[in-house]
Scaffold this active site. Structure first.
Site, PDB file in Angstrom:
ATOM      1  N   LYS A  40       9.729  -8.085  11.875  1.00 46.02           N
ATOM      2  CA  LYS A  40       9.682  -7.774  10.441  1.00 46.02           C
ATOM      3  C   LYS A  40       9.542  -6.275  10.213  1.00 46.02           C
ATOM      4  O   LYS A  40      10.238  -5.690   9.375  1.00 46.02           O
ATOM      5  CB  LYS A  40       8.492  -8.507   9.793  1.00 46.02           C
ATOM      6  CG  LYS A  40       8.187  -8.059   8.383  1.00 46.02           C
ATOM      7  CD  LYS A  40       7.004  -8.791   7.798  1.00 46.02           C
ATOM      8  CE  LYS A  40       5.660  -8.166   8.058  1.00 46.02           C
ATOM      9  NZ  LYS A  40       5.351  -6.945   7.308  1.00 46.02           N
ATOM     10  N   ASN A  41       8.626  -5.648  10.966  1.00 42.95           N
ATOM     11  CA  ASN A  41       8.317  -4.247  10.676  1.00 42.95           C
ATOM     12  C   ASN A  41       9.389  -3.266  11.154  1.00 42.95           C
ATOM     13  O   ASN A  41       9.348  -2.095  10.793  1.00 42.95           O
ATOM     14  CB  ASN A  41       6.948  -3.871  11.254  1.00 42.95           C
ATOM     15  CG  ASN A  41       5.815  -4.521  10.476  1.00 42.95           C
ATOM     16  OD1 ASN A  41       6.053  -5.140   9.437  1.00 42.95           O
ATOM     17  ND2 ASN A  41       4.591  -4.387  10.971  1.00 42.95           N
ATOM     18  N   ARG A 138      -4.560   1.843   1.272  1.00 37.24           N
ATOM     19  CA  ARG A 138      -3.176   2.103   1.645  1.00 37.24           C
ATOM     20  C   ARG A 138      -2.494   3.196   0.815  1.00 37.24           C
ATOM     21  O   ARG A 138      -1.519   2.952   0.079  1.00 37.24           O
ATOM     22  CB  ARG A 138      -2.365   0.803   1.621  1.00 37.24           C
ATOM     23  CG  ARG A 138      -3.066  -0.268   2.437  1.00 37.24           C
ATOM     24  CD  ARG A 138      -2.200  -1.421   2.773  1.00 37.24           C
ATOM     25  NE  ARG A 138      -1.256  -1.139   3.827  1.00 37.24           N
ATOM     26  CZ  ARG A 138      -0.436  -2.050   4.334  1.00 37.24           C
ATOM     27  NH1 ARG A 138      -0.448  -3.268   3.862  1.00 37.24           N
ATOM     28  NH2 ARG A 138       0.392  -1.741   5.302  1.00 37.24           N
ATOM     29  N   ARG A 416       5.839 -14.586   4.122  1.00 39.79           N
ATOM     30  CA  ARG A 416       6.314 -13.196   4.017  1.00 39.79           C
ATOM     31  C   ARG A 416       6.650 -12.633   5.393  1.00 39.79           C
ATOM     32  O   ARG A 416       7.523 -11.782   5.516  1.00 39.79           O
ATOM     33  CB  ARG A 416       5.236 -12.316   3.373  1.00 39.79           C
ATOM     34  CG  ARG A 416       5.003 -12.612   1.902  1.00 39.79           C
ATOM     35  CD  ARG A 416       4.024 -11.629   1.320  1.00 39.79           C
ATOM     36  NE  ARG A 416       4.338 -10.293   1.826  1.00 39.79           N
ATOM     37  CZ  ARG A 416       3.493  -9.283   1.915  1.00 39.79           C
ATOM     38  NH1 ARG A 416       2.260  -9.444   1.506  1.00 39.79           N
ATOM     39  NH2 ARG A 416       3.860  -8.128   2.387  1.00 39.79           N
TER      40      ARG A 416
HETATM   41  C1  UD1 Z   1       2.560  -0.604   8.993  1.00 37.37           C
HETATM   42  C2  UD1 Z   1       2.884  -2.068   9.138  1.00 37.37           C
HETATM   43  C3  UD1 Z   1       1.611  -2.919   9.060  1.00 37.37           C
HETATM   44  C4  UD1 Z   1       0.571  -2.432  10.077  1.00 37.37           C
HETATM   45  C5  UD1 Z   1       0.335  -0.932   9.923  1.00 37.37           C
HETATM   46  C6  UD1 Z   1      -0.573  -0.360  10.994  1.00 37.37           C
HETATM   47  C7  UD1 Z   1       5.112  -2.216   8.175  1.00 37.37           C
HETATM   48  C8  UD1 Z   1       5.975  -2.774   7.103  1.00 37.37           C
HETATM   49  N1  UD1 Z   1       3.786  -2.465   8.063  1.00 37.37           N
HETATM   50  O1  UD1 Z   1       2.030  -0.405   7.690  1.00 37.37           O
HETATM   51  O2  UD1 Z   1       1.973  -4.273   9.351  1.00 37.37           O
HETATM   52  O3  UD1 Z   1      -0.645  -3.108   9.858  1.00 37.37           O
HETATM   53  O4  UD1 Z   1       1.607  -0.217   9.998  1.00 37.37           O
HETATM   54  O5  UD1 Z   1      -0.075  -0.628  12.243  1.00 37.37           O
HETATM   55  O6  UD1 Z   1       5.578  -1.618   9.102  1.00 37.37           O
HETATM   56  N2  UD1 Z   1      -2.504   6.178   5.648  1.00 37.37           N
HETATM   57  C9  UD1 Z   1      -2.889   7.284   4.927  1.00 37.37           C
HETATM   58  N3  UD1 Z   1      -1.940   7.942   4.196  1.00 37.37           N
HETATM   59  C10 UD1 Z   1      -0.641   7.555   4.184  1.00 37.37           C
HETATM   60  C11 UD1 Z   1      -0.263   6.431   4.929  1.00 37.37           C
HETATM   61  C12 UD1 Z   1      -1.220   5.764   5.678  1.00 37.37           C
HETATM   62  O7  UD1 Z   1      -4.053   7.659   4.923  1.00 37.37           O
HETATM   63  O8  UD1 Z   1       0.171   8.197   3.505  1.00 37.37           O
HETATM   64  C13 UD1 Z   1      -3.510   5.458   6.461  1.00 37.37           C
HETATM   65  C14 UD1 Z   1      -3.652   3.995   6.056  1.00 37.37           C
HETATM   66  O9  UD1 Z   1      -4.540   3.840   4.984  1.00 37.37           O
HETATM   67  C15 UD1 Z   1      -4.169   3.383   7.339  1.00 37.37           C
HETATM   68  C16 UD1 Z   1      -3.473   4.193   8.423  1.00 37.37           C
HETATM   69  O10 UD1 Z   1      -3.041   5.389   7.791  1.00 37.37           O
HETATM   70  O11 UD1 Z   1      -5.553   3.606   7.441  1.00 37.37           O
HETATM   71  C17 UD1 Z   1      -2.286   3.519   9.048  1.00 37.37           C
HETATM   72  O12 UD1 Z   1      -1.420   3.033   8.043  1.00 37.37           O
HETATM   73  P1  UD1 Z   1       0.140   3.006   8.247  1.00 37.37           P
HETATM   74  O13 UD1 Z   1       0.478   3.159   9.677  1.00 37.37           O
HETATM   75  O14 UD1 Z   1       0.786   3.957   7.283  1.00 37.37           O
HETATM   76  O15 UD1 Z   1       0.515   1.528   7.768  1.00 37.37           O
HETATM   77  P2  UD1 Z   1       1.891   1.095   7.139  1.00 37.37           P
HETATM   78  O16 UD1 Z   1       2.969   1.940   7.705  1.00 37.37           O
HETATM   79  O17 UD1 Z   1       1.773   0.984   5.682  1.00 37.37           O
END
Ligand code: UD1
Length: 437
Positions: A40-41, A138, A416
């Site tokens: 999915k990811n 997030r 999902r």
């Molecule tokens: C992706 C995955 C999700 C997985 C996560 C962590 C997809 C569709 N989803 O989510 O299933 O649980 O990686 O492996 O691929 N953060 C910030 N600022 C930002 C972005 C992120 O502070 O702009 C923080 C988040 O709050 C979190 C950490 O970084 O604490 C990691 O999040 P991130 O790797 O961005 O998760 P996603 O990419 O949204």
């Protein structure tokens, strides 16, 4: 060759949630072979990457998931043509608009990954902020920081991100946040940088297999990327990207979920097509806890051993233990005699499954970012409610392990991200029935 997906035509462009529940009669070991679907990811950002070219892209091994349907719907709303046959999707983004509507974006956080491709291809984007989520706040500050560093002017107003760039220029960008790298942030900035002028360096890039998969797809489209799979990505911008044909990697979290399903039911399951190399941290902890995992050419086998031992886990960015397998691992810990501790370092509120597991007889307390599991308990069936995707998977696993009847409501969360989980479990001997309410 391709048919239009009935989903879009049938209900006027909207995907509707079914309020189904699973009724599980637990206590029966799982045995057999399960085919692991496409990740999915990887799929979600790869579909978004198709916005980077006006030429057709063909993607194979696309799983049938509600989140994939959402993303296809978003691409269509932007003007792309979408055709689907089985697990193959053909997308052509000949003429697209830069507007990502709130009503579509809000349904799925992953939809934020249209931002980078729109800015890269059109030099502008107006995309709704994706909003919060039960597992934590997030934010998208790192996505915006990276795009700004490439020369994009960004304003956030009335719930929308307005991005405009006269010309994207390569830059050196540190993309680490307080919890380390960001998966979709890395992908978003990498996608935009493919069409920027000059060289971009992303430091503290995420190294997840799905980031690698999207980078390989971009390469197939003509992108020039070095350091793929490392925390330092170097992207040499090109003038244009072309169409490509590509196959998505198997879903490592689905594979981990089924391996843990074998462990919690004291069964033996072969995960066909799964790549154990993508799961080394999960495999290491399962083995430490007393499971046997056997790798073969086209997948791996998981079975629970005779003696179980408590383990401690801290979720981390890849190659550490994935936060997406934390809830499922916790179910296994409830069955292991002794105290096991899970510390969640990626998402601050990702213990929504704990209270539901307690309803099934688990002994778990939360101390700050850690869950203390006093294991070796016998779980017994009860009605429980799913709160998010991976928490739902954990509740299904717990229901399979518990004696008696468990009802898991709100299973739209699980649809999902897991393709036909009920049918796959049933084929392994699990007694699970989907009931419409
Ligand atoms: C992706 C995955 C999700 C997985 C996560 C962590 C997809 C569709 N989803 O989510 O299933 O649980 O990686 O492996 O691929 N953060 C910030 N600022 C930002 C972005 C992120 O502070 O702009 C923080 C988040 O709050 C979190 C950490 O970084 O604490 C990691 O999040 P991130 O790797 O961005 O998760 P996603 O990419 O949204």
């Amino acid at each position: 060759m391709f048919e239009k997906s009935g989903l879009f035509a049938a209900n006027g462009g909207w995907v509707t949630f079914q309020m189904d529940k699973f009724v599980i009669d637990g206590g029966h070991p799982l045995h057999g072979k399960v085919k692991i679907s496409g990740a999915k990811n990887s799929t979600l950002p790869m579909l978004a990457a198709c916005l980077l070219t006006e030429e057709p892209c063909i993607i194979h091994n696309v799983p049938h998931l509600d989140d994939v349907d959402f993303m296809l719907e978003i691409l269509q709303s932007l003007g792309a043509s979408v055709e689907r046959q089985g697990t193959t999707v053909r997308i052509q983004s000949a003429k697209i608009t830069p507007f990502g509507d709130y009503n579509l974006i809000r349904k799925m956080r992953g939809s934020i990954c249209i931002l980078g491709p729109l800015v890269g291809r059109l030099g502008e984007a107006t995309v709704s902020m994706p909003g919060g989520c039960v597992i934590g706040t997030r934010p998208i500050d790192l996505h915006l920081k990276g795009l700004r560093a490439l020369g994009t002017r960004i304003e956030v107003e009335s719930g929308y991100v307005h991005a405009k760039a006269i010309k994207l220029r390569g830059n050196e960008i540190f993309l680490g946040g307080r919890s380390g790298p960001t998966v979709l942030g890395t992908i978003n900035v990498m996608m935009a940088a493919c069409l920027a002028e000059g060289r971009t360096v992303i430091d503290c890039a995420a190294c997840e297999p799905e980031v690698v998969d999207v980078a390989r797809f971009l390469e197939a489209m003509g992108a020039k990327i070095e350091g793929i799979g490392s925390p330092s990505l170097i992207i040499h911008g090109v003038d244009r990207l072309g169409g490509a044909e590509y196959s998505v990697i198997p879903d490592r979290i689905e594979a981990a979920t089924f391996a843990l399903a074998a462990a919690v039911t004291d069964g033996e399951v072969f995960m066909e097509d799964a790549d154990l190399q993508h799961l080394s941290a999960v495999a290491d902890k399962m083995q430490e806890a007393g499971c046997e995992l056997v790798r073969s050419e086209n997948g791996f086998l998981a079975r629970r051993g005779k003696l179980l031992q408590s383990v401690d886990i801290t979720t981390q960015p890849h190659p550490g233990f994935p936060t997406d397998a934390q809830a499922q691992m916790m179910v296994f810990m409830t069955l292991i005699p002794g105290i096991s501790i899970i510390t969640e370092r990626i998402f601050e509120s990702r213990f929504m499954h704990v209270n539901e597991l307690i309803r099934l007889g688990a002994d778990i307390s939360i101390e700050g970012p850690s869950a203390i599991v006093k294991g070796g308990k016998k779980l017994s069936g009860a009605p429980v409610m799913a709160s998010d995707l991976r928490a739902s998977a954990a509740l299904v696993l717990a229901g399979l392990a518990a004696r008696g009847r468990t009802e898991v409501s709100r299973v739209y969360h699980i649809d999902r991200g897991y393709e036909k989980i009920d049918a796959k479990l049933e084929a392994l001997g699990g007694r699970i029935e989907r009931v419409s309410v």
